[in-house]
Write an enzyme that holds these catalytic residues in place. Structure first.
Site, PDB file in Angstrom:
ATOM      1  N   ASP A 110      72.156  37.027  39.492  1.00 12.97           N
ATOM      2  CA  ASP A 110      73.263  36.859  40.435  1.00 12.97           C
ATOM      3  C   ASP A 110      72.765  36.600  41.856  1.00 12.97           C
ATOM      4  O   ASP A 110      71.699  37.082  42.248  1.00 12.97           O
ATOM      5  CB  ASP A 110      74.147  38.124  40.408  1.00 12.97           C
ATOM      6  CG  ASP A 110      75.528  37.859  41.003  1.00 12.97           C
ATOM      7  OD1 ASP A 110      75.916  36.687  41.141  1.00 12.97           O
ATOM      8  OD2 ASP A 110      76.219  38.849  41.323  1.00 12.97           O
ATOM      9  N   GLY A 111      73.558  35.854  42.610  1.00 14.90           N
ATOM     10  CA  GLY A 111      73.279  35.664  44.038  1.00 14.90           C
ATOM     11  C   GLY A 111      72.826  34.265  44.413  1.00 14.90           C
ATOM     12  O   GLY A 111      72.448  34.029  45.555  1.00 14.90           O
ATOM     13  N   ASN A 112      72.925  33.326  43.470  1.00 14.54           N
ATOM     14  CA  ASN A 112      72.505  31.947  43.788  1.00 14.54           C
ATOM     15  C   ASN A 112      73.335  31.357  44.935  1.00 14.54           C
ATOM     16  O   ASN A 112      72.794  30.680  45.817  1.00 14.54           O
ATOM     17  CB  ASN A 112      72.684  31.031  42.570  1.00 14.54           C
ATOM     18  CG  ASN A 112      71.742  31.378  41.446  1.00 14.54           C
ATOM     19  OD1 ASN A 112      70.819  32.154  41.620  1.00 14.54           O
ATOM     20  ND2 ASN A 112      71.992  30.808  40.272  1.00 14.54           N
ATOM     21  N   GLY A 113      74.642  31.588  44.888  1.00 13.83           N
ATOM     22  CA  GLY A 113      75.531  31.024  45.898  1.00 13.83           C
ATOM     23  C   GLY A 113      75.212  31.583  47.280  1.00 13.83           C
ATOM     24  O   GLY A 113      75.138  30.827  48.270  1.00 13.83           O
TER      25      GLY A 113
ATOM     26  N   HIS B  38      71.854  27.283  42.716  1.00 11.60           N
ATOM     27  CA  HIS B  38      71.717  27.309  41.248  1.00 11.60           C
ATOM     28  C   HIS B  38      70.430  26.620  40.812  1.00 11.60           C
ATOM     29  O   HIS B  38      69.749  27.079  39.895  1.00 11.60           O
ATOM     30  CB  HIS B  38      72.927  26.636  40.592  1.00 11.60           C
ATOM     31  CG  HIS B  38      74.205  27.387  40.796  1.00 11.60           C
ATOM     32  ND1 HIS B  38      74.302  28.746  40.604  1.00 11.60           N
ATOM     33  CD2 HIS B  38      75.442  26.983  41.193  1.00 11.60           C
ATOM     34  CE1 HIS B  38      75.539  29.143  40.860  1.00 11.60           C
ATOM     35  NE2 HIS B  38      76.245  28.103  41.227  1.00 11.60           N
TER      36      HIS B  38
ATOM     37  N   SER C 225      79.066  32.952  32.288  1.00 12.02           N
ATOM     38  CA  SER C 225      80.011  33.859  31.631  1.00 12.02           C
ATOM     39  C   SER C 225      81.267  33.117  31.202  1.00 12.02           C
ATOM     40  O   SER C 225      81.565  32.015  31.700  1.00 12.02           O
ATOM     41  CB  SER C 225      80.383  35.000  32.588  1.00 12.02           C
ATOM     42  OG  SER C 225      81.299  34.546  33.569  1.00 12.02           O
TER      43      SER C 225
ATOM     44  N   ARG D   7      85.482  28.697  38.018  1.00 12.96           N
ATOM     45  CA  ARG D   7      84.951  28.224  39.309  1.00 12.96           C
ATOM     46  C   ARG D   7      85.394  26.781  39.567  1.00 12.96           C
ATOM     47  O   ARG D   7      85.819  26.088  38.635  1.00 12.96           O
ATOM     48  CB  ARG D   7      83.417  28.319  39.292  1.00 12.96           C
ATOM     49  CG  ARG D   7      82.958  29.768  39.219  1.00 12.96           C
ATOM     50  CD  ARG D   7      81.475  29.896  39.414  1.00 12.96           C
ATOM     51  NE  ARG D   7      81.107  31.305  39.412  1.00 12.96           N
ATOM     52  CZ  ARG D   7      79.986  31.797  39.928  1.00 12.96           C
ATOM     53  NH1 ARG D   7      79.106  30.977  40.467  1.00 12.96           N
ATOM     54  NH2 ARG D   7      79.738  33.087  39.888  1.00 12.96           N
TER      55      ARG D   7
ATOM     56  N   LEU E 235      57.717  36.456  22.526  1.00 16.77           N
ATOM     57  CA  LEU E 235      58.898  36.872  23.299  1.00 16.77           C
ATOM     58  C   LEU E 235      60.123  36.226  22.672  1.00 16.77           C
ATOM     59  O   LEU E 235      60.064  35.084  22.222  1.00 16.77           O
ATOM     60  CB  LEU E 235      58.762  36.385  24.750  1.00 16.77           C
ATOM     61  CG  LEU E 235      59.952  36.643  25.682  1.00 16.77           C
ATOM     62  CD1 LEU E 235      59.980  38.115  26.109  1.00 16.77           C
ATOM     63  CD2 LEU E 235      59.879  35.759  26.931  1.00 16.77           C
TER      64      LEU E 235
HETATM   65  C1  IPE Z   1      77.922  37.283  36.429  1.00 15.09           C
HETATM   66  O1  IPE Z   1      77.949  36.968  37.768  1.00 15.09           O
HETATM   67  C2  IPE Z   1      77.663  36.062  35.590  1.00 15.09           C
HETATM   68  C3  IPE Z   1      76.320  35.487  35.675  1.00 15.09           C
HETATM   69  C4  IPE Z   1      75.348  35.902  36.432  1.00 15.09           C
HETATM   70  C5  IPE Z   1      76.085  34.361  34.803  1.00 15.09           C
HETATM   71  P1  IPE Z   1      79.284  36.567  38.545  1.00 15.09           P
HETATM   72  O2  IPE Z   1      78.870  36.187  39.898  1.00 15.09           O
HETATM   73  O3  IPE Z   1      80.055  35.590  37.754  1.00 15.09           O
HETATM   74  O4  IPE Z   1      80.085  37.945  38.546  1.00 15.09           O
HETATM   75  P2  IPE Z   1      81.210  38.467  39.547  1.00 15.09           P
HETATM   76  O5  IPE Z   1      82.294  37.446  39.541  1.00 15.09           O
HETATM   77  O6  IPE Z   1      80.586  38.606  40.877  1.00 15.09           O
HETATM   78  O7  IPE Z   1      81.627  39.792  38.982  1.00 15.09           O
HETATM   79  C1  IPE Z   2      74.868  33.529  39.624  1.00 17.00           C
HETATM   80  O1  IPE Z   2      74.971  33.277  40.989  1.00 17.00           O
HETATM   81  C2  IPE Z   2      74.876  32.268  38.801  1.00 17.00           C
HETATM   82  C3  IPE Z   2      76.069  32.084  37.960  1.00 17.00           C
HETATM   83  C4  IPE Z   2      77.084  32.900  37.873  1.00 17.00           C
HETATM   84  C5  IPE Z   2      76.104  30.881  37.141  1.00 17.00           C
HETATM   85  P1  IPE Z   2      76.393  33.132  41.696  1.00 17.00           P
HETATM   86  O2  IPE Z   2      76.831  31.718  41.620  1.00 17.00           O
HETATM   87  O3  IPE Z   2      77.348  34.112  41.129  1.00 17.00           O
HETATM   88  O4  IPE Z   2      76.034  33.520  43.187  1.00 17.00           O
HETATM   89  P2  IPE Z   2      76.905  34.378  44.185  1.00 17.00           P
HETATM   90  O5  IPE Z   2      77.204  35.678  43.494  1.00 17.00           O
HETATM   91  O6  IPE Z   2      78.149  33.596  44.460  1.00 17.00           O
HETATM   92  O7  IPE Z   2      76.041  34.552  45.374  1.00 17.00           O
HETATM   93 MG    MG Z   3      77.825  36.001  41.591  1.00 14.81          MG
END
Ligand code: IPE
Ligand code: IPE
Ligand code: MG
Length: 251
Positions: free
Chosen positions: A29-32, A46, A74, A80, A140
């Site tokens: 999580d946290g790419n955005g 991403h 997910s 999105r 693995l």
């Molecule tokens: C969970 O992260 C899904 C993945 C990392 C693939 P999200 O960014 O979608 O989750 P929420 O919306 O913050 O709970």
């Molecule tokens: C996780 O990063 C990647 C996916 C859910 C595909 P996010 O896209 O959720 O990044 P944030 O949480 O918005 O920073």
């Molecule tokens: Mg996220």
């Protein structure tokens, strides 16, 4: 087998082999937010989040982790904006093409968990081919949760249990586990969620019953070997009790 990363890896870590989790699962999580912090579009985040993946896989092999599950997309991520979803699909496509040979080099077996209906046919084909091409690898297991949701998995399991005519008294904990997408995998011992968010977001909600959780304060593209090592060391300091009393249980 070492990666071509810029910084040399730190010396062999002092990890107690008995305290290495067999199955590590990661909510990437946290790419955005990584991209936003740099003034870049979300898709750049991403993309960056696919580039550290190889190092994490290599590190799992190095540290003796046997199963790595990654949450890639997910069942809720379809909600999105359309351009982000299609950008992600194109990226997964590229990553599959690029990384398959690397998985074979690492001795990694690819398995997919999640639902394949609704996924574009060329991706389904790639996933199936990738699974077949790596089937015999044993170092693995890389389990990719793609179009995966924990509730969806449980609903799917209940549907199949009913369709198979299983009698209510035969529905046990073990039987339900066998109807999950993860039937052939051990439950996760350690779940890592990057980016500081403290929630499951529908990931492995059945299998995580007794997992240990860690929440590193880095966005996914900044997670690499060192951060994995720290998570494994933290896991090694935990005492798993499985509902028992301190000092009695073994993980
Ligand atoms: C969970 O992260 C899904 C993945 C990392 C693939 P999200 O960014 O979608 O989750 P929420 O919306 O913050 O709970
Ligand atoms: C996780 O990063 C990647 C996916 C859910 C595909 P996010 O896209 O959720 O990044 P944030 O949480 O918005 O920073
Ligand atoms: Mg996220």
């Amino acid at each position: 087998m070492k990666s071509k990363t810029a910084a040399p890896p730190s010396p062999a870590p002092a990890l107690d082999p008995a305290a290495i989790p067999q199955h590590v699962a990661i909510i990437m999580d946290g790419n955005g937010r990584w991209a936003k912090a740099r003034g870049l579009p979300r898709l750049a985040g991403h993309k960056a989040g696919t580039e550290n993946l190889r190092r994490v896989i290599e590190a799992c092999v190095e540290f003796g982790v046997k199963v790595l599950t990654i949450y890639a997309f997910s069942t809720e991520n379809w909600g999105r904006p359309e351009d982000e979803v299609s950008g992600l699909m194109n990226l997964f496509d590229d990553v599959f093409d690029r990384e398959l040979a690397e998985l074979n080099r690492q001795g990694a077996r690819l398995v997919h968990i999640g639902r394949l209906d609704g996924v574009r046919p060329n991706m389904v084909e790639k996933i199936r081919k990738g699974e077949a091409a790596t089937r015999d690898n044993q170092r693995l297991t890389l389990c990719v949760a793609f179009n995966y949701g924990g509730r969806d998995e449980i609903v799917h399991a209940i549907q199949r249990i009913l369709a198979d005519g299983i009698a209510p008294e035969d529905v046990t904990d073990e039987l339900v586990s066998r109807y999950m997408y993860t039937a052939d995998l051990p439950d996760p011992d350690l779940i890592i969620r990057t980016s500081g968010e403290l929630r499951t977001s529908n990931f492995l909600i059945w299998q995580a019953a007794y997992a240990e959780w860690v929440f590193p304060e880095v966005y996914w593209p900044d997670f690499g070997r060192e951060q994995l090592l720290e998570a494994l060391q933290e896991y090694g300091r935990r005492e798993r009790r499985f509902g028992g009393v301190p000092g009695a249980a073994s993980g």
